[in-house]
Design an enzyme around this catalytic site. Sequence first.
Site, mmCIF file in Angstrom:
data_model
loop_
_atom_site.group_PDB
_atom_site.id
_atom_site.type_symbol
_atom_site.label_atom_id
_atom_site.label_comp_id
_atom_site.label_asym_id
_atom_site.label_seq_id
_atom_site.Cartn_x
_atom_site.Cartn_y
_atom_site.Cartn_z
ATOM 1 N N VAL A 70 0.865 -1.179 0.000
ATOM 2 C CA VAL A 70 0.000 0.000 0.000
ATOM 3 C C VAL A 70 0.900 1.226 0.000
ATOM 4 O O VAL A 70 1.873 1.299 0.758
ATOM 5 C CB VAL A 70 -0.944 0.014 1.228
ATOM 6 C CG1 VAL A 70 -1.766 1.295 1.274
ATOM 7 C CG2 VAL A 70 -1.861 -1.212 1.213
ATOM 8 N N ARG A 76 -2.879 2.452 6.742
ATOM 9 C CA ARG A 76 -3.713 2.514 7.954
ATOM 10 C C ARG A 76 -5.092 3.105 7.660
ATOM 11 O O ARG A 76 -5.696 3.758 8.509
ATOM 12 C CB ARG A 76 -3.008 3.265 9.078
ATOM 13 C CG ARG A 76 -1.602 2.706 9.298
ATOM 14 C CD ARG A 76 -1.071 2.594 10.686
ATOM 15 N NE ARG A 76 -1.945 2.208 11.738
ATOM 16 C CZ ARG A 76 -2.111 0.957 12.202
ATOM 17 N NH1 ARG A 76 -1.484 -0.034 11.651
ATOM 18 N NH2 ARG A 76 -2.894 0.709 13.217
ATOM 19 N N GLY A 78 -7.366 0.933 5.797
ATOM 20 C CA GLY A 78 -8.181 -0.224 5.452
ATOM 21 C C GLY A 78 -7.992 -0.751 4.037
ATOM 22 O O GLY A 78 -8.718 -1.648 3.612
ATOM 23 N N ARG A 81 -6.703 -4.452 3.983
ATOM 24 C CA ARG A 81 -7.818 -5.314 4.397
ATOM 25 C C ARG A 81 -8.822 -5.472 3.252
ATOM 26 O O ARG A 81 -9.290 -6.577 2.968
ATOM 27 C CB ARG A 81 -8.504 -4.724 5.633
ATOM 28 C CG ARG A 81 -9.697 -5.537 6.120
ATOM 29 C CD ARG A 81 -10.385 -4.849 7.297
ATOM 30 N NE ARG A 81 -9.494 -4.703 8.428
ATOM 31 C CZ ARG A 81 -9.393 -5.588 9.420
ATOM 32 N NH1 ARG A 81 -10.125 -6.686 9.401
ATOM 33 N NH2 ARG A 81 -8.572 -5.374 10.424
ATOM 34 N N GLU A 102 4.010 -15.403 3.835
ATOM 35 C CA GLU A 102 5.125 -15.117 4.719
ATOM 36 C C GLU A 102 5.111 -13.626 4.991
ATOM 37 O O GLU A 102 4.817 -12.828 4.104
ATOM 38 C CB GLU A 102 6.479 -15.476 4.082
ATOM 39 C CG GLU A 102 6.750 -16.951 3.989
ATOM 40 C CD GLU A 102 6.549 -17.476 2.570
ATOM 41 O OE1 GLU A 102 6.231 -16.685 1.674
ATOM 42 O OE2 GLU A 102 6.698 -18.689 2.378
ATOM 43 N N ASN A 107 7.466 -6.957 11.109
ATOM 44 C CA ASN A 107 6.355 -6.156 10.577
ATOM 45 C C ASN A 107 5.115 -6.374 11.448
ATOM 46 O O ASN A 107 4.193 -7.093 11.093
ATOM 47 C CB ASN A 107 6.084 -6.517 9.117
ATOM 48 C CG ASN A 107 5.133 -5.540 8.454
ATOM 49 O OD1 ASN A 107 4.410 -4.803 9.112
ATOM 50 N ND2 ASN A 107 5.127 -5.556 7.133
ATOM 51 N N TYR A 114 -3.085 -9.592 9.577
ATOM 52 C CA TYR A 114 -3.308 -10.963 9.133
ATOM 53 C C TYR A 114 -4.008 -11.780 10.216
ATOM 54 O O TYR A 114 -4.915 -12.558 9.917
ATOM 55 C CB TYR A 114 -1.990 -11.623 8.712
ATOM 56 C CG TYR A 114 -1.316 -10.927 7.546
ATOM 57 C CD1 TYR A 114 -2.066 -10.384 6.506
ATOM 58 C CD2 TYR A 114 0.055 -10.804 7.481
ATOM 59 C CE1 TYR A 114 -1.451 -9.743 5.436
ATOM 60 C CE2 TYR A 114 0.681 -10.170 6.417
ATOM 61 C CZ TYR A 114 -0.089 -9.635 5.397
ATOM 62 O OH TYR A 114 0.516 -9.008 4.342
#
Length: 143
Positions: A70, A76, A78, A81, A102, A107, A114
Amino acid sequence: MSAAVRGMRPEDAAVAAALEATVPDSWSEESIRQTLAQGHCCVAEAEGRIAGLCLCGLVLDEASVYAVTVDASFRRQGIARAMLSWMFSHLASQGAKRVYLEVRSQNVPARALYKALGFCEAGLRRGFYRNPADDAVLMTKEL
């Protein structure tokens, strides 16, 4: 922030590669094009431009998330997601039953995302990343 997620098109590859070049261990434009030919890639558009990309592969009923990137100015909000949710639906429609990925052990935000999306930690690959050096946490999710 609302982002529109759609399947990646060949004409997106150069912009996706430029976005990828901003992160460690990035994918080249050629690698993106090769993955895109398999048909399991998406982008998120926001403010009239590509704000994120997700590259996946599918073999039989097992999918792999290769990259989720991103743009720093859209993080941050969305977008990752939204892309992953879109991709899970797409992969399930193509017969995927589980997804693997992976993620860098350091991170923390990605690992938290996840886990929130239903992934479980399944192992550790020591020395997996080179730029900078880091271990990879192997994660899996049932679709």
